[in-house]
Design an enzyme around this catalytic site. Sequence first.
Site, PDB file in Angstrom:
ATOM      1  NE  ARG A 189      -3.698  -2.181   0.709  1.00  0.00           N
ATOM      2  CZ  ARG A 189      -4.889  -2.417   1.307  1.00  0.00           C
ATOM      3  NH1 ARG A 189      -5.508  -1.778   2.222  1.00  0.00           N
ATOM      4  NH2 ARG A 189      -5.636  -3.791   1.231  1.00  0.00           N
TER       5      ARG A 189
ATOM      6  CD  GLU B 182      -2.665   3.429   4.207  1.00  0.00           C
ATOM      7  OE1 GLU B 182      -3.848   3.995   4.182  1.00  0.00           O
ATOM      8  OE2 GLU B 182      -2.644   2.015   4.037  1.00  0.00           O
TER       9      GLU B 182
ATOM     10  NE  ARG C 102      -5.583   2.819  12.370  1.00  0.00           N
ATOM     11  CZ  ARG C 102      -6.782   2.509  12.196  1.00  0.00           C
ATOM     12  NH1 ARG C 102      -7.288   1.268  12.465  1.00  0.00           N
ATOM     13  NH2 ARG C 102      -7.576   3.195  11.557  1.00  0.00           N
ATOM     14  CG  HIS C 103      -2.098   3.133   8.194  1.00  0.00           C
ATOM     15  ND1 HIS C 103      -2.823   3.887   9.043  1.00  0.00           N
ATOM     16  CD2 HIS C 103      -3.030   2.687   7.269  1.00  0.00           C
ATOM     17  CE1 HIS C 103      -4.029   3.831   9.035  1.00  0.00           C
ATOM     18  NE2 HIS C 103      -4.282   3.112   8.144  1.00  0.00           N
TER      19      HIS C 103
ATOM     20  CD  GLU D  22     -10.091  -1.788   8.950  1.00  0.00           C
ATOM     21  OE1 GLU D  22     -10.518  -0.844   8.887  1.00  0.00           O
ATOM     22  OE2 GLU D  22      -9.655  -2.456   7.982  1.00  0.00           O
TER      23      GLU D  22
ATOM     24  CB  SER E 244     -12.035  -5.159   5.461  1.00  0.00           C
ATOM     25  OG  SER E 244     -11.787  -4.027   5.954  1.00  0.00           O
TER      26      SER E 244
ATOM     27  NE  ARG F  93      -3.978  -1.872  10.558  1.00  0.00           N
ATOM     28  CZ  ARG F  93      -4.669  -1.266  10.034  1.00  0.00           C
ATOM     29  NH1 ARG F  93      -6.128  -1.374  10.092  1.00  0.00           N
ATOM     30  NH2 ARG F  93      -4.343  -0.005   9.156  1.00  0.00           N
TER      31      ARG F  93
HETATM   32  P1  ATP Z   1      -8.131  -0.222   5.367  1.00  0.00           P
HETATM   33  O1  ATP Z   1      -7.452   0.916   4.671  1.00  0.00           O
HETATM   34  O2  ATP Z   1      -7.533  -1.705   4.920  1.00  0.00           O
HETATM   35  O3  ATP Z   1      -9.444   0.044   5.464  1.00  0.00           O
HETATM   36  P2  ATP Z   1      -7.538   1.033   7.924  1.00  0.00           P
HETATM   37  O4  ATP Z   1      -7.904   0.786   9.175  1.00  0.00           O
HETATM   38  O5  ATP Z   1      -6.222   2.059   7.333  1.00  0.00           O
HETATM   39  O6  ATP Z   1      -7.581  -0.154   7.051  1.00  0.00           O
HETATM   40  P3  ATP Z   1      -9.018   3.204   6.307  1.00  0.00           P
HETATM   41  O7  ATP Z   1     -10.296   3.051   5.796  1.00  0.00           O
HETATM   42  O8  ATP Z   1      -7.829   3.282   5.585  1.00  0.00           O
HETATM   43  O9  ATP Z   1      -8.873   1.865   7.380  1.00  0.00           O
HETATM   44  O10 ATP Z   1      -8.979   3.888   7.401  1.00  0.00           O
HETATM   45  C1  ATP Z   1      -9.872   4.185   8.833  1.00  0.00           C
HETATM   46  C2  ATP Z   1      -9.850   5.547   9.389  1.00  0.00           C
HETATM   47  O11 ATP Z   1      -8.386   5.378   9.733  1.00  0.00           O
HETATM   48  C3  ATP Z   1      -9.900   6.408   8.438  1.00  0.00           C
HETATM   49  O12 ATP Z   1     -11.548   6.866   8.623  1.00  0.00           O
HETATM   50  C4  ATP Z   1      -9.157   7.550   8.952  1.00  0.00           C
HETATM   51  O13 ATP Z   1     -10.072   8.188   9.993  1.00  0.00           O
HETATM   52  C5  ATP Z   1      -8.107   6.648   9.768  1.00  0.00           C
HETATM   53  N1  ATP Z   1      -6.890   6.836   9.029  1.00  0.00           N
HETATM   54  C6  ATP Z   1      -6.626   6.366   7.704  1.00  0.00           C
HETATM   55  N2  ATP Z   1      -5.359   6.715   7.346  1.00  0.00           N
HETATM   56  C7  ATP Z   1      -5.101   7.672   8.432  1.00  0.00           C
HETATM   57  C8  ATP Z   1      -3.949   8.376   8.639  1.00  0.00           C
HETATM   58  N3  ATP Z   1      -2.938   8.453   7.519  1.00  0.00           N
HETATM   59  N4  ATP Z   1      -3.523   9.264   9.508  1.00  0.00           N
HETATM   60  C9  ATP Z   1      -4.868   9.173  10.349  1.00  0.00           C
HETATM   61  N5  ATP Z   1      -5.950   8.515  10.303  1.00  0.00           N
HETATM   62  C10 ATP Z   1      -5.962   7.546   9.165  1.00  0.00           C
HETATM   63  P1  AMO Z   2      -8.540  -3.883   3.660  1.00  0.00           P
HETATM   64  O1  AMO Z   2      -7.801  -2.756   2.637  1.00  0.00           O
HETATM   65  O2  AMO Z   2      -9.247  -3.291   4.592  1.00  0.00           O
HETATM   66  O3  AMO Z   2      -9.433  -4.832   3.022  1.00  0.00           O
HETATM   67  O4  AMO Z   2      -7.294  -4.463   4.401  1.00  0.00           O
HETATM   68  C1  AMO Z   2      -7.788  -5.619   5.045  1.00  0.00           C
HETATM   69  C2  AMO Z   2      -6.821  -5.643   6.678  1.00  0.00           C
HETATM   70  O5  AMO Z   2      -5.483  -5.295   6.364  1.00  0.00           O
HETATM   71  C3  AMO Z   2      -4.804  -4.550   7.438  1.00  0.00           C
HETATM   72  N1  AMO Z   2      -4.103  -3.435   6.622  1.00  0.00           N
HETATM   73  C4  AMO Z   2      -3.025  -2.966   7.034  1.00  0.00           C
HETATM   74  N2  AMO Z   2      -2.054  -3.251   7.992  1.00  0.00           N
HETATM   75  C5  AMO Z   2      -1.155  -2.460   8.028  1.00  0.00           C
HETATM   76  N3  AMO Z   2      -0.779  -1.454   7.255  1.00  0.00           N
HETATM   77  C6  AMO Z   2      -1.666  -1.006   6.455  1.00  0.00           C
HETATM   78  N4  AMO Z   2      -1.562  -0.121   5.620  1.00  0.00           N
HETATM   79  C7  AMO Z   2      -2.864  -1.637   6.097  1.00  0.00           C
HETATM   80  N5  AMO Z   2      -3.986  -1.596   5.355  1.00  0.00           N
HETATM   81  C8  AMO Z   2      -4.953  -2.628   5.875  1.00  0.00           C
HETATM   82  C9  AMO Z   2      -5.964  -4.378   8.377  1.00  0.00           C
HETATM   83  C10 AMO Z   2      -6.996  -4.432   7.330  1.00  0.00           C
HETATM   84  O6  AMO Z   2      -8.197  -4.711   8.139  1.00  0.00           O
HETATM   85  N6  AMO Z   2      -9.304  -7.174  -0.184  1.00  0.00           N
HETATM   86  C11 AMO Z   2      -9.765  -6.615   1.171  1.00  0.00           C
HETATM   87  C12 AMO Z   2     -10.159  -7.560   2.153  1.00  0.00           C
HETATM   88  C13 AMO Z   2     -11.266  -8.451   1.780  1.00  0.00           C
HETATM   89  O7  AMO Z   2     -12.540  -8.023   1.512  1.00  0.00           O
HETATM   90  O8  AMO Z   2     -11.153  -9.769   1.723  1.00  0.00           O
HETATM   91  C14 AMO Z   2      -8.801  -5.750   1.701  1.00  0.00           C
HETATM   92  O9  AMO Z   2      -7.735  -5.769   1.331  1.00  0.00           O
HETATM   93  O10 AMO Z   2      -5.994  -5.123   9.274  1.00  0.00           O
END
Ligand code: ATP
Ligand code: AMO
Length: 472
Positions: free
Chosen positions: A243, A245, A251-252, A395, A398, A446
């Site tokens: 990602r 990101e 947590r990212h 989280e 997903s 995570r």
């Molecule tokens: P995924 O991207 O896989 O769904 P995630 O936990 O990163 O996992 P996001 O949908 O990206 O979920 O983000 C969930 C919430 O986390 C967002 O609504 C946002 O508020 C917060 N978030 C995401 N990225 C950031 C960031 N870079 N800094 C602060 N908050 C963040």
């Molecule tokens: P999603 O984007 O929510 O869903 O990712 C699934 C799970 O992966 C973890 N995750 C991360 N962990 C560390 N760093 C990150 N940048 C990061 N982004 C996500 C979280 C998250 O819940 N294809 C769908 C899954 C599906 O529907 O099967 C997907 O990728 O724990």
Amino acid sequence: THKRYYSLSELSLSVAEPVWIRARVHNTRFKGKLGFIILRDTVHTFQCTLFLSDQVSRNLLKFASDITKESIIDVYGTLKATSQPVQSCSINNMELETTKVFVVSKSQASLPFQLDDAGQPMTLEQAENERDEDQAEEGGRARVSQKLRLNNRVIDLRLPTNQAIYRVSSGVCQYFREFLIQNGFVEIHTPKLIPGTSEGGTEVFKVDYFGRQACLAQSPQLYKQMAVMGDLERVFEIGPVFRAENSNTHRHLCEFVGLDLEMAIKEHYFEVLEMIHGMFIHIFKGIETHFATELQTIYKQFPFIQPFQYTEKPVWLTFHEAVALLNEAGNPQSVHADFNTATEKQLGAIVKERYHTDFYVVHRYPQEARPFYTMLCADDPEFTNSYDIFMRGEEIISGAQRIHDPAMLRQRAIFKGIDVSTIKDYLDSFKFGAHPHGGCGVGLERVVMLFVGLKNIRWTSMFPRDPKRISP
Ligand code: ATP
Ligand code: AMO
């Protein structure tokens, strides 16, 4: 035949004969006719004693006292019970009366930091201050900065806490695989070089593929679904997820390990949720039972951690129910937008108080918050047959039932702004009879972070990748 070497975890006072041990030198203390070598092996530390005697010469004492910390040595001697617990050793009811010492591999004398300093117990404030490597430089600092530790990760990994963390991480993968194989799943490996995005959005690394543009897979999403269309029916994968990101949070990561599963369903997405629930209970119990020493080792460095709490009876809330709980608590959360990080945390606290669990499901998310491939609810297309699962208010999963009708899938992809030319093969795979199906993706780092109760994902990624770090 080879000599039998004992690892520290195998030592026991019932071993009567002399033993050979190979381990790392954690520390040494020598004075006059007496010396101590503290050995370290994974999460264990253990004391060897040397007394000037018929079997231990002055030369041997001198040689042993010059051995540098972190060298690997062989020692030979007899196990003896100690009259009082040995201070600062995890194995403290016995020691080795040592008569032979050999150096297998010598460490350079100067170390980038002292392991004992990096392993000091941390306060909650110190642990939380390390959310981001640069922030960690200010206020409530740990004795050795996260940056220095990560820059010298190989040595850092030797800390008992890290030995424990990566064993727990291995255990999570082991129980994930074990449970799914017992339930008829097939392990697959999908490509990481793919023509386009799999999740949509801009968080994708682009690479040059012989003059054409390719992407590093944001998830195995499209390919695990295609495997189900290829009649593998129940599949899982443990593999890297990329990602782009550009965020420095606790947590990212830019690369993490995805635990993915996908399965044909007969009637309802609850079939997938039940499978995931059973799998997590299997993982939690396996870790608690077989990695108890590791958990204790981690808690010793982070004494503020409350052990993970869960109930065997699932706690599932609809998105509407979760929003109602939040609204009741004064949070203006709408049913048409995803939770932000602070709201997730608040929901975690509310659920913990009401249901006494750190592990729960929220399902039927609004369509705005979900990717194009998510099945819309039959009774209300503003919502979806989807779910997130949380641990300690964050989280970890997903997932969803997927759209298996090719025309609807294409339409949703266009609606969500996906360039459908890059996913043509995926879309076509639903044209020849498609199983209704669903699945999920779990972030390994995570899960380990949140199960254990750590505060930063960099501690559960062996060589973390974030926007500021691509080495070591
Ligand atoms: P995924 O991207 O896989 O769904 P995630 O936990 O990163 O996992 P996001 O949908 O990206 O979920 O983000 C969930 C919430 O986390 C967002 O609504 C946002 O508020 C917060 N978030 C995401 N990225 C950031 C960031 N870079 N800094 C602060 N908050 C963040
Ligand atoms: P999603 O984007 O929510 O869903 O990712 C699934 C799970 O992966 C973890 N995750 C991360 N962990 C560390 N760093 C990150 N940048 C990061 N982004 C996500 C979280 C998250 O819940 N294809 C769908 C899954 C599906 O529907 O099967 C997907 O990728 O724990």
